[in-house]
Every structure is written in C-alpha cells, then in structure tokens.
Design a protein around this motif. Structure first.
Motif, mmCIF file in Angstrom:
data_model
loop_
_atom_site.group_PDB
_atom_site.id
_atom_site.type_symbol
_atom_site.label_atom_id
_atom_site.label_comp_id
_atom_site.label_asym_id
_atom_site.label_seq_id
_atom_site.Cartn_x
_atom_site.Cartn_y
_atom_site.Cartn_z
ATOM 1 N N CYS A 189 0.757 -1.037 -0.137
ATOM 2 C CA CYS A 189 0.102 0.044 -0.034
ATOM 3 C C CYS A 189 0.794 1.347 0.078
ATOM 4 O O CYS A 189 2.023 1.179 0.145
ATOM 5 C CB CYS A 189 -1.023 0.095 0.979
ATOM 6 S SG CYS A 189 -0.120 -0.071 2.925
ATOM 7 N N LEU A 190 0.127 2.396 -0.180
ATOM 8 C CA LEU A 190 1.031 3.762 -0.252
ATOM 9 C C LEU A 190 1.329 4.297 1.017
ATOM 10 O O LEU A 190 0.609 4.159 2.017
ATOM 11 C CB LEU A 190 0.033 4.576 -0.968
ATOM 12 C CG LEU A 190 0.629 6.006 -1.311
ATOM 13 C CD1 LEU A 190 1.397 5.805 -2.572
ATOM 14 C CD2 LEU A 190 -0.698 6.798 -2.188
ATOM 15 N N GLU A 191 2.303 5.112 1.019
ATOM 16 C CA GLU A 191 2.633 6.181 2.052
ATOM 17 C C GLU A 191 1.828 7.384 1.544
ATOM 18 O O GLU A 191 2.378 8.230 0.893
ATOM 19 C CB GLU A 191 4.033 6.426 2.022
ATOM 20 C CG GLU A 191 4.787 5.236 2.466
ATOM 21 C CD GLU A 191 6.493 5.394 2.478
ATOM 22 O OE1 GLU A 191 6.869 6.545 2.266
ATOM 23 O OE2 GLU A 191 7.139 4.480 2.709
ATOM 24 N N PRO A 192 0.615 7.592 2.179
ATOM 25 C CA PRO A 192 -0.183 8.596 1.785
ATOM 26 C C PRO A 192 0.350 10.000 1.670
ATOM 27 O O PRO A 192 -0.164 11.016 1.439
ATOM 28 C CB PRO A 192 -1.529 8.386 2.885
ATOM 29 C CG PRO A 192 -0.841 7.811 3.842
ATOM 30 C CD PRO A 192 0.378 6.915 3.767
ATOM 31 N N ASN A 193 1.434 10.173 2.649
ATOM 32 C CA ASN A 193 1.748 11.616 2.653
ATOM 33 C C ASN A 193 2.441 12.027 1.196
ATOM 34 O O ASN A 193 2.832 13.411 1.015
ATOM 35 C CB ASN A 193 2.888 12.011 3.712
ATOM 36 C CG ASN A 193 4.107 11.064 3.601
ATOM 37 O OD1 ASN A 193 4.431 10.547 2.420
ATOM 38 N ND2 ASN A 193 4.913 10.920 4.753
ATOM 39 N N GLN A 194 2.458 11.262 0.113
ATOM 40 C CA GLN A 194 2.733 11.437 -1.128
ATOM 41 C C GLN A 194 1.495 12.249 -1.933
ATOM 42 O O GLN A 194 1.539 12.286 -3.072
ATOM 43 C CB GLN A 194 3.089 10.046 -1.768
ATOM 44 C CG GLN A 194 4.528 9.593 -1.372
ATOM 45 C CD GLN A 194 4.601 8.072 -1.910
ATOM 46 O OE1 GLN A 194 5.417 8.030 -2.992
ATOM 47 N NE2 GLN A 194 4.106 7.202 -1.222
ATOM 48 N N LEU A 195 0.494 12.241 -1.339
ATOM 49 C CA LEU A 195 -1.007 12.887 -1.850
ATOM 50 C C LEU A 195 -1.083 14.222 -1.179
ATOM 51 O O LEU A 195 -0.794 14.482 -0.270
ATOM 52 C CB LEU A 195 -2.127 11.887 -1.435
ATOM 53 C CG LEU A 195 -2.187 10.511 -1.733
ATOM 54 C CD1 LEU A 195 -3.090 9.714 -1.171
ATOM 55 C CD2 LEU A 195 -1.991 10.418 -3.362
ATOM 56 N N LEU A 196 -1.627 14.994 -2.290
ATOM 57 C CA LEU A 196 -2.417 16.272 -1.847
ATOM 58 C C LEU A 196 -3.629 16.119 -1.091
ATOM 59 O O LEU A 196 -4.208 14.963 -1.104
ATOM 60 C CB LEU A 196 -2.594 17.220 -2.983
ATOM 61 C CG LEU A 196 -1.340 17.515 -3.656
ATOM 62 C CD1 LEU A 196 -1.859 17.828 -5.319
ATOM 63 C CD2 LEU A 196 -0.739 18.608 -3.068
ATOM 64 N N PRO A 197 -4.356 16.991 -0.228
ATOM 65 C CA PRO A 197 -5.721 16.841 0.419
ATOM 66 C C PRO A 197 -6.719 16.392 -0.645
ATOM 67 O O PRO A 197 -7.699 15.872 -0.322
ATOM 68 C CB PRO A 197 -5.782 18.116 0.981
ATOM 69 C CG PRO A 197 -4.433 18.638 1.242
ATOM 70 C CD PRO A 197 -3.499 18.242 -0.021
ATOM 71 N N SER A 198 -6.339 16.613 -2.139
ATOM 72 C CA SER A 198 -7.548 16.264 -3.031
ATOM 73 C C SER A 198 -7.423 14.756 -3.488
ATOM 74 O O SER A 198 -8.075 14.453 -4.178
ATOM 75 C CB SER A 198 -7.103 17.077 -4.355
ATOM 76 O OG SER A 198 -5.889 16.984 -4.980
ATOM 77 N N LEU A 199 -6.363 14.118 -3.075
ATOM 78 C CA LEU A 199 -5.878 12.866 -3.186
ATOM 79 C C LEU A 199 -5.409 12.493 -4.576
ATOM 80 O O LEU A 199 -5.314 11.380 -5.128
ATOM 81 C CB LEU A 199 -7.131 11.782 -2.978
ATOM 82 C CG LEU A 199 -7.690 11.688 -1.588
ATOM 83 C CD1 LEU A 199 -8.802 10.787 -1.603
ATOM 84 C CD2 LEU A 199 -6.542 11.300 -0.680
ATOM 85 N N GLU A 200 -4.740 13.684 -4.995
ATOM 86 C CA GLU A 200 -3.774 13.599 -6.236
ATOM 87 C C GLU A 200 -2.587 13.580 -5.667
ATOM 88 O O GLU A 200 -2.120 14.204 -4.860
ATOM 89 C CB GLU A 200 -4.056 14.935 -7.215
ATOM 90 C CG GLU A 200 -3.392 14.851 -8.560
ATOM 91 C CD GLU A 200 -3.551 16.093 -9.310
ATOM 92 O OE1 GLU A 200 -2.991 16.003 -10.448
ATOM 93 O OE2 GLU A 200 -3.907 17.135 -8.617
ATOM 94 N N PHE A 201 -1.824 12.677 -6.629
ATOM 95 C CA PHE A 201 -0.186 12.395 -6.338
ATOM 96 C C PHE A 201 0.334 13.735 -6.462
ATOM 97 O O PHE A 201 0.289 14.446 -7.447
ATOM 98 C CB PHE A 201 0.182 11.330 -7.044
ATOM 99 C CG PHE A 201 0.225 10.187 -6.700
ATOM 100 C CD1 PHE A 201 1.237 9.313 -5.751
ATOM 101 C CD2 PHE A 201 -1.156 9.350 -6.819
ATOM 102 C CE1 PHE A 201 1.020 8.129 -5.420
ATOM 103 C CE2 PHE A 201 -1.236 7.866 -6.382
ATOM 104 C CZ PHE A 201 -0.233 7.474 -5.768
#
Length: 628
Positions: A350-362
């Motif tokens: 699974c992903l390390e989610p701090n790679q995402l913006l609050p919009s859930l775009e990478f």
C-alpha cells in the motif's frame, strides 16, 4: 497491423472494491467516460471481512458519502438484515448507525448499479502498468498488453497488490477469499517513484450455522424502528423482519490454547512482514496484550439470508487450521462448530499517503489519484469515502475545475483524509469519533445539511433532492424562530403537564425553547402545550431537539471553527523554499518538505512541526521574503 487493444477514456479506475465503486460512479455520474477495472467480477464491492456497514464514526462516513451523492448508504439500505443505532443513551455526536449486510446481495446490487450506470464500463482485467509522460498520467496497461489512454487515473487497489494469505505455515499467494491477487502493478508504481509499504490485516473463520448451539448464546436484536442510512430512503421501506446476531465469550481454556501455540502463528513467528491494525487486533494479540482479561466478546453474525455461513467477529486469527478448530470449539455454543472458511491474515502493498495532496492527487504525477485501503486505511467505509473524493477530484481535474477538499470542520471525511496525508501513521488507519475535534457539529444526523449543497454544486445531487433539502432547512429555521417567541406562564395546565413528565414546575414564564432544553422533555412533548404547532417531519423535529438542547455547546464549537478557519485560510505559497526559511528547526524543515502542506493549518498538524516553527513560517510568509 496493431495486435493489441487500445482504447481511450476520460477516467480509469483501478479496482472495484468499496473505494473503486464510489470513484467510478462519481466520475460517470459527472458525465465523464469512465472504465473501472477489477481482477474479478466476484470482487466488486466484496466484503471479505466483517458483514456489516457503519459502526462508531463509520456510520458518520456512510451518511456523509450519501449526502455528497455516493452509493454506499443506498446499497446497504436495500441489503441489510439487521440494523442498530449505536450509543443511543449518549449524546447525538456519537450516535452511529450499524447494519448487518447480506454480503452476497450487497455485492450483486453494487455490481448491477455500476453496470447500469451511463458512461461507465466495468471490465475484468489486471492492470500491470501506469503510463506516465512528463510527470502526467496518460493511461494504464493490462496484463494482456491492452492500453487504455486516460486523462485521469484513480488507484483503488485495496489489499490486492502482491497479496498473500497466511495461517500457520500455509501461505497462499492470493487476494481475500482466494481471489486472484495483483502481482505486477507494484513494480510499475515503484519505477515511477511512488513509495510503498507493507501492511496486513486479518479475518476470522466462517463457521456452519447448523453446527452452533444457539441455546448457549445471548441473542442480539436490531432496533424496533430502523433508521435508514440514506437521506433518500423512505423510512417505511426499511421496517423489515430482522435476523438476530448472537453473543458469546472466550474463556481461559481458549486463551491457554492460543498461548500454547503462539510460536505457530505467523504473526508471532516473524513470517508476516506487514504492520497490522491497532484497533482490530487478532485474538492472539488480545490474549498477549490483554493478559489480565479472563474473556473477550465474540459476536456471531450471519453472512446472509441464503447461506449458513456465520462470521465469528472478535476471533480474527492466523493460527494453523488444527489450532483454529481447538480454540473455536472451546467457546460456549461452538463446541461442535465446523469451519467453512479458515481464518487468515493477509499482507499487501500500500501507499505512504503523505505523497498525496488533500485532493488525493499524487504530488509527483499530475492526474493520478488514489483512494481506499491502498492509502493505508482500514475499513469499507473509510475506503468508500476516499474513493468518492478521489473520483470527484479526478473528474474535476479532467473538467479543469478546482478540486473538492473538505476540511476538518466540514466532515469526518475531511478529518480522515487530512489525517492520512498530513500525519504519519505506521499502521492501518481507522476512523474514530475521538479524531474529530468538532464532532458535535459533525453529527451523522446533519450530514445532509452540511454536505448536500456541496454535492449539488459539484453535480452529484439532483435538483429535486436539493430543493427538498432547502425546504427542510427552511422548516427548521422557521420553527426555531416561532418557538422562541412562544411563552408559557405558570398556569395550572402547564404545571400539570410538567408534573406528569417529572419536570420542575414553573415559578415564572418561559419560552417553548426553554422547556425543550430540559433533559426530560422534547420538542414533541412540549407540542402538547401548543395546539397550533405545525405538523413537521421526524427529521425536522430531530434537528429542532438537537439544536435547542445543545445550542450552547454548538455555538462554542462554531467559534472554535472560526479560529481554525483562519489558519486554514493562510495558504503556503507553492514557490516557498523551506531551506531558505531562517530559524526553522531541522526536523520541521524536513517534515514540511516531505508533506508540502497547502496551508498553515495543515502545517501545524504535521508531527515534528512545533508552534514556534509555525510562528517562524507565518512571519516569513508575511514578509514576502520567499519572493526574492
């Protein structure tokens, strides 16, 4: 001649679990040509673990999904077999719906919904590659070599990436329930600079209901009056015959069996690499970590009306098969239980989610979005909420519109996503009411008042539904104003009424609202003193009760939100270079560069960023030095 399939879509959704279904439906309903891929048609909206939707805080998420125009609430209202409002004796902030689902019917209905939705194609195929050009997503590639061009892609891979299921020394390289895993996409993601990690979760055995001795169990019934999840569901249609669940307990014999065989558990034997969820521990973890407990609750939950399978909630395990038989049969009522499906643990990428913006775009790849358990969360509801937002924002991206970002004062969904992309989490994330600072404002009962206008603005809420909401809101406002001007004196009728309801008699006149504030009274009861009261719907009367009784607390939280909004409104310029900010501590500098917060509010919630760091940052931004 070209010997492979090549097609073009506006949006590609990878995965058709709870996140993928919401993402694909949102995109298609917003008019975008959408294709949703699944490794198996049998995995669409699959419930591989517990057979229920909702629960503490999770019920809030389902209501919010529905208020925005999502599908989960509608689907469970049509396929539940028992429903219960949790925490009814507590305040409205923690009231949460929870419904037992008919697993098979839930999945079939969601699959049919996807297949009947215009602009949406449901396709069985394994995605092996994402195609990226100049840091922008351009499509995906399947295992067969087919290429699907896309303007946006949403990853909702759940627990399928390089999944393996384990119990004892048995290792099966499959997804949940023996379904095919997705073994190739991981490498493509890593090649494109996306950081992954290994998590695990688990599930208990399913046993044959015919082999249970129900006379030794405590029946658990649903509510006499069922409240639907969806604001669009007619309450009368969900007043159905409900199936009971049953309660039993482990005992010292159960615990000793587990202790005697701990070395055979892949969790304690070091075979499992992934990190498991703190708030949904295996029975092995419970016995080890809560050694002072002489017993643990076990809920027996039917998996549907057309199956004898019963879910043993509370006894998730990865013990060997023969040990599973011993420990389950040590529980009262299960002495002769036969296992239909073994308990197992499942590991996945699974992903390390701090790679995402609050919009859930990478942050690193334009047009690539992510939602669901792949983002490091756990639970169907958390997945569906993220999938809905990811699907909406993939559509907004294609349409050239601003993304939808819900903040922590607007929705539990906002809290969920902000926690994932901002705070460091080293285990599967689970939503809880305690995570929401403004939970009295973010009640499940007012999700429509908070979020349906947003869903309407985006385009997922119909005009009729929006008009109905405006009418409801107006009725609430009109009645609040009306009853604030109605006064009751200390007449004999009023005093008799108060005595009849065990309420203190009056010494001076009070308003209608004053009486509703009393714990033992309600809007409905006080209406007995007001023959001219309007005939209002139940949901309007519910809002009147809550808004009157908790007015002071609500106003206090609203003031706190005003302060919160000030920090959220202070944007951090994208061109700001943290290495040039003087007096910023090294740890804060590193964390800010990694997370890349969009505003001061988000920056203040990053672990390792102190209030003094925020002060330094504010002064630096105000000075305009970053422009030089």
């Amino acid at each position: 001649m070209q010997n492979f399939v090549e097609e073009s879509y506006d949006v590609v959704v990878v995965g058709a679990g709870h996140a993928g279904c919401e993402a694909a439906l949102a995109s298609a309903r917003l008019g975008l040509n959408t294709i949703c891929f699944t490794v198996s048609m049998d995995s669409v909206a699959l419930m591989p673990c517990n057979p229920n939707i909702g629960g503490s805080s999770k019920g809030h998420l389902v209501r919010e999904i529905d208020a925005l125009g999502g599908q989960m609430g509608i689907n469970i209202d049509s396929t539940f077999i028992q429903s219960k409002m949790l925490n009814p004796s507590k305040g409205p902030a923690v009231h949460s719906l929870r419904a037992q689902a008919d697993k098979n019917e839930y999945s079939l209905l969601m699959r049919n919904t996807l297949q009947e939705t215009p602009n949406l194609t449901l396709r069985q195929a394994e995605i092996t590659d994402i195609i990226v050009e100049n840091n922008t997503i351009t499509g995906v590639k399947t295992h067969s070599g087919a290429i699907y061009h896309a303007k946006a892609v949403v990853l909702c891979t759940g627990v399928y990436l390089k999944a393996r299921c384990l119990y004892g020394d048995v290792i099966e390289f499959t997804g949940p329930n023996g379904l095919k895993s997705a073994n190739y996409l991981t490498d493509s993601l890593i090649d494109n600079g996306i950081g992954l990690r290994r998590f695990k979760t688990g599930t208990p055995a399913r046993i044959d209901g015919k082999t249970i001795d129900y006379s030794k169990l405590e029946p658990q019934y649903g509510d006499k009056r069922v409240v639907p999840f969806s604001f669009t569901t007619d309450p009368e249609t969900v007043q159905i015959h409900q199936v009971p669940c049953y309660l039993t307990y482990t005992n010292e014999t159960t615990h000793q069996i587990i202790r005697d065989h701990l070395d055979e558990s892949p969790i304690y034997g070091g075979v499992i690499e992934g990190v498991g969820p703190r708030y949904c521990p295996s029975i092995e973890d419970k016995v080890v970590k809560f050694s002072d407990k002489s017993r643990h609750q076990v809920f027996l939950e039917p998996e549907g009306l057309n199956t004898n399978e019963v879910y043993v909630d509370g006894m998730s395990s990865s013990m060997p098969e023969y040990v599973q038989y011993q420990m389950y049969r040590s529980v009262p009522g299960l002495e002769n239980a036969k296992i239909v499906r073994n308990a197992y643990a499942i590991e996945y990428d699974c992903l390390e989610p701090n790679q995402l913006l609050p919009s859930l775009e990478f942050k690193s790849i334009h047009g690539l979005f992510s939602g669901g358990q792949f983002n490091g969360s756990s639970g169907y509801e958390e997945a569906a909420a993220q999938g809905l937002i990811a699907g909406i924002n993939a559509s907004q991206y294609v349409l050239g519109k601003e993304p939808l970002v819900l903040d922590r004062s607007q929705a539990y969904i906002g809290v969920l996503i902000d926690d994932l992309v901002t705070k460091e989490s080293h285990e599967p994330y689970r939503m809880m009411t305690s995570r929401a600072e403004y939970r009295l404002l973010l009640r499940q009962d007012n999700a429509d008042l908070r979020l349906t206008p947003i869903g309407y603005k985006i385009g997922l809420i119909s005009q009729d539904r929006y008009d109905a909401l405006c009418k409801k809101k107006q009725m609430i406002e009109d009645e609040l104003e009306r009853i604030s001007s109605i006064h009751f004196g200390a007449s004999q009728d009023v005093q008799d009424f108060l005595l009849a309801h065990n309420s203190t008699v009056l010494k001076k006149g009070v308003t209608f609202s004053d009486l509703v504030c009393r714990p033992e009274l309600s809007y409905d009861l006080v209406c007995e003193l007001d023959p001219e009261h309007p005939d209002l719907p139940n949901d309007v009367k519910e809002q009147l009760n809550i808004q009157i009784k908790y007015r002071g607390y609500i106003e206090r939280e609203a003031k706190q939100v005003e302060e919160f909004k000030k920090l959220e409104g202070k944007a951090i310029p994208v061109e700001l270079n943290y290495d040039r900010v003087p007096s910023l501590r090294t740890e804060a500098r590193q964390k800010l560069k990694k997370v890349k917060p969009i505003n001061i509010g988000q920056a203040s919630r990053i672990s390792g960023v102190s209030p003094s760091d925020i002060s330094v940052l504010l002064v630096y931004i105000k000075s305009g030095a970053y422009l030089k």
